[in-house]
Design an enzyme around this catalytic site. Structure first.
Site, PDB file in Angstrom:
ATOM      1  N   SER A 102       3.803   1.662  12.464  1.00  0.00           N
ATOM      2  CA  SER A 102       3.731   1.538  11.013  1.00  0.00           C
ATOM      3  C   SER A 102       2.778   0.417  10.582  1.00  0.00           C
ATOM      4  O   SER A 102       1.590   0.467  10.865  1.00  0.00           O
ATOM      5  CB  SER A 102       5.136   1.328  10.449  1.00  0.00           C
ATOM      6  OG  SER A 102       5.156   1.367   9.052  1.00  0.00           O
ATOM      7  N   ASP A 244      -0.272   2.120   4.577  1.00  0.00           N
ATOM      8  CA  ASP A 244      -0.058   1.379   5.819  1.00  0.00           C
ATOM      9  C   ASP A 244      -0.545   2.219   6.994  1.00  0.00           C
ATOM     10  O   ASP A 244      -1.104   3.303   6.822  1.00  0.00           O
ATOM     11  CB  ASP A 244       1.403   0.967   5.975  1.00  0.00           C
ATOM     12  CG  ASP A 244       2.332   2.154   6.174  1.00  0.00           C
ATOM     13  OD1 ASP A 244       1.945   3.279   5.819  1.00  0.00           O
ATOM     14  OD2 ASP A 244       3.450   1.954   6.685  1.00  0.00           O
ATOM     15  N   ASP A 246       0.692   4.125   9.331  1.00  0.00           N
ATOM     16  CA  ASP A 246       1.088   5.522   9.540  1.00  0.00           C
ATOM     17  C   ASP A 246       1.194   6.284   8.226  1.00  0.00           C
ATOM     18  O   ASP A 246       1.623   7.437   8.207  1.00  0.00           O
ATOM     19  CB  ASP A 246       2.392   5.624  10.336  1.00  0.00           C
ATOM     20  CG  ASP A 246       3.614   5.144   9.563  1.00  0.00           C
ATOM     21  OD1 ASP A 246       3.441   4.317   8.648  1.00  0.00           O
ATOM     22  OD2 ASP A 246       4.721   5.591   9.881  1.00  0.00           O
ATOM     23  N   ASP A 248       3.023   6.273   5.550  1.00  0.00           N
ATOM     24  CA  ASP A 248       4.259   6.735   4.907  1.00  0.00           C
ATOM     25  C   ASP A 248       4.667   5.830   3.752  1.00  0.00           C
ATOM     26  O   ASP A 248       5.679   6.073   3.104  1.00  0.00           O
ATOM     27  CB  ASP A 248       5.401   6.881   5.913  1.00  0.00           C
ATOM     28  CG  ASP A 248       5.863   5.553   6.506  1.00  0.00           C
ATOM     29  OD1 ASP A 248       5.157   4.533   6.316  1.00  0.00           O
ATOM     30  OD2 ASP A 248       6.911   5.535   7.176  1.00  0.00           O
TER      31      ASP A 248
END
Length: 450
Positions: A102, A244, A246, A248
């Site tokens: 992340s 960010d 990833d 999400d």
């Protein structure tokens, strides 16, 4: 057994240090394949990753374990976490796997799983897999030689996700004439997000779209929204978007360069859906970290705010339980359950752009309706994670702060589910008081929990 491997967002840690090692990933692949294999049919798993250098290593190790357990593996390459959730559903797979840490720096990585419906695995399933992985004497139920799985590369996966994500945007609207700054954090959305926005007609100014395996989240993305804010002011853009690693989560910047957090965006989207009669029960789901102002806002507009533990998985669980369609976190995880089963930064961005287009107003005017209470959040490194009630000096400090704030503020202590950190949060009406109390509590935590 307890959650010895998985935190609030899967398994995470520094690469080549336990538990983020190649042999652990191999055993996780075996465990996941064994747990989700059912009957004699062919089983399918979708594996995606972000842009970290170590992603290749973990992808290979997980693939080996899953194939050994009899699963066919579909490798889709660098794609956002929500894209893996979507593709797991879209490809009728039995399991989805994301390799990402992340918002963490490149030296960390992580592994998390989705079920066939695109939801993160519940605690009990993760614990079953943990038992298999950590038992050195576990007897693996290997399939016959002719039933070992195969691995495939899925070249058109990004295009599938773009088509899906654009379907959430009204067909009679475009982004023609809008200038959008987007920072992809040199992460998983570095190709897909700018392309989707351009296909809808926006003029896109790109930042953080040159990953090299080592620069993910490095002074860019949702942890550094001031970078996007500066570019918005410089280019006179209509909106800035910061994702960010990833993709999400999303932090938004208005046309004046003002940074908006997840609470402000949730208020905007909740009001829009309530006005259209599309928010069941007028309910919004958020976590204990969300600002008190969001709760007040929902009440003033005839709605309710349901709070959960921190972690988008817990927000999603509550949304499913109560039939809610909108939820999220202050940190920028935003879940639109009509379209997705997890937080999706690009999807959230399109919903904000839709509201701007439909109302014909600048974002500063639309989002300025929520005036946040002063809030101070301090991260304190800790060596021990004991219950706060068992540390008397900390418990006494919390009680004293609660007495001083009364019903016009609140204090929250919680341990991070992914780091050796205690998060200290104080909220109230007066910024000087909030800052003083937060510093005092952080010092107490640091002194007694080191």
């Amino acid at each position: 057994m307890g959650r010895r491997l998985f935190g609030t967002d899967g398994l995470r840690g520094q690469v080549n240090i336990y538990p983020m090692t190649a042999d652990m990933a191999l055993r996780l692949g075996l465990a996941a394949g064994t747990r989700f294999r059912n009957g004699n049919r062919r089983h399918r798993v979708v594996i995606g990753k972000d842009t970290r250098l170590s992603g290749y290593m973990f992808e290979s190790a997980l693939t080996a374990g899953l194939c050994a357990a009899g699963m066919d593996v579909f490798q889709v390459g660098p794609l956002p976490t929500p894209a893996i959730s979507f593709l797991t559903r879209n490809m009728r797979a039995d399991l989805g796997v994301v390799i990402s840490a992340s918002h963490n720096p490149f030296m960390d990585n992580g592994i998390k799983f989705f079920d066939r419906s695109g939801f993160k695995l519940p605690d009990d399933v993760e614990n079953q897999m943990t038992d298999m992985v950590l038992d050195p004497d576990w007897q693996w139920d290997y399939p016959a030689s002719e039933k070992v799985g195969r691995a495939y590369k899925i070249a058109d996966a990004p295009g599938r996700y773009i088509v899906y994500i654009k379907s959430s945007f009204p067909a009679d609207l475009t982004l023609d004439g809008l200038r959008v700054v987007i920072d992809c954090a040199n992460g998983a959305n570095y190709k897909v997000a700018p392309l989707a926005l351009e296909e809808l007609g926006a003029e896109v100014i790109k930042l953080g779209t040159e990953p090299n395996g080592l620069n993910i989240n490095h002074q860019c993305g949702s942890l550094y929204p001031e970078v996007v804010a500066a570019k918005v002011r410089e280019t006179r853009a209509d909106i800035g978007l910061a994702l960010d690693g990833d993709a999400d989560r999303l932090i938004v910047v208005d046309e004046k360069g003002t940074i908006l957090d997840g609470d402000q965006i949730m208020a905007l989207c909740a009001q829009d859906l309530m006005a259209k009669g599309k928010l069941p029960g007028n309910m919004l789901v958020a976590t204990v970290m969300s600002n008190m102002a969001l709760e007040v806002f929902m009440k003033e507009h005839g709605g309710t705010l349901l709070r959960t533990a921190v972690g988008d998985r817990y927000v999603v669980e509550a949304m499913r339980q109560h039939g809610a369609l909108l939820g999220g976190e202050q940190s920028g995880h935003l879940i639109f359950r009509e379209y997705s089963t997890t937080g999706d930064g690009l999807l959230a961005a399109l919903q904000i752009l839709r509201i701007m287009r439909e109302r014909g107003k600048p974002l500063s005017e639309l989002a300025g309706q929520l005036q946040l209470f002063p809030q101070q959040l301090i991260n304190v490194h800790v060596e021990r994670k004991i219950p706060f009630a068992e540390c008397q000096p900390v418990a006494d400090a919390v009680a004293a702060i609660e007495t001083e704030l009364g019903d016009r503020g609140r204090v929250l202590l919680r341990y991070s589910g992914t780091e050796s950190v205690c998060r200290v949060m104080v909220e109230g009406e007066h910024p000087e008081q909030v800052a003083r109390l937060a510093e005092m509590l952080a010092e107490t935590v640091q002194k007694h929990l080191r």
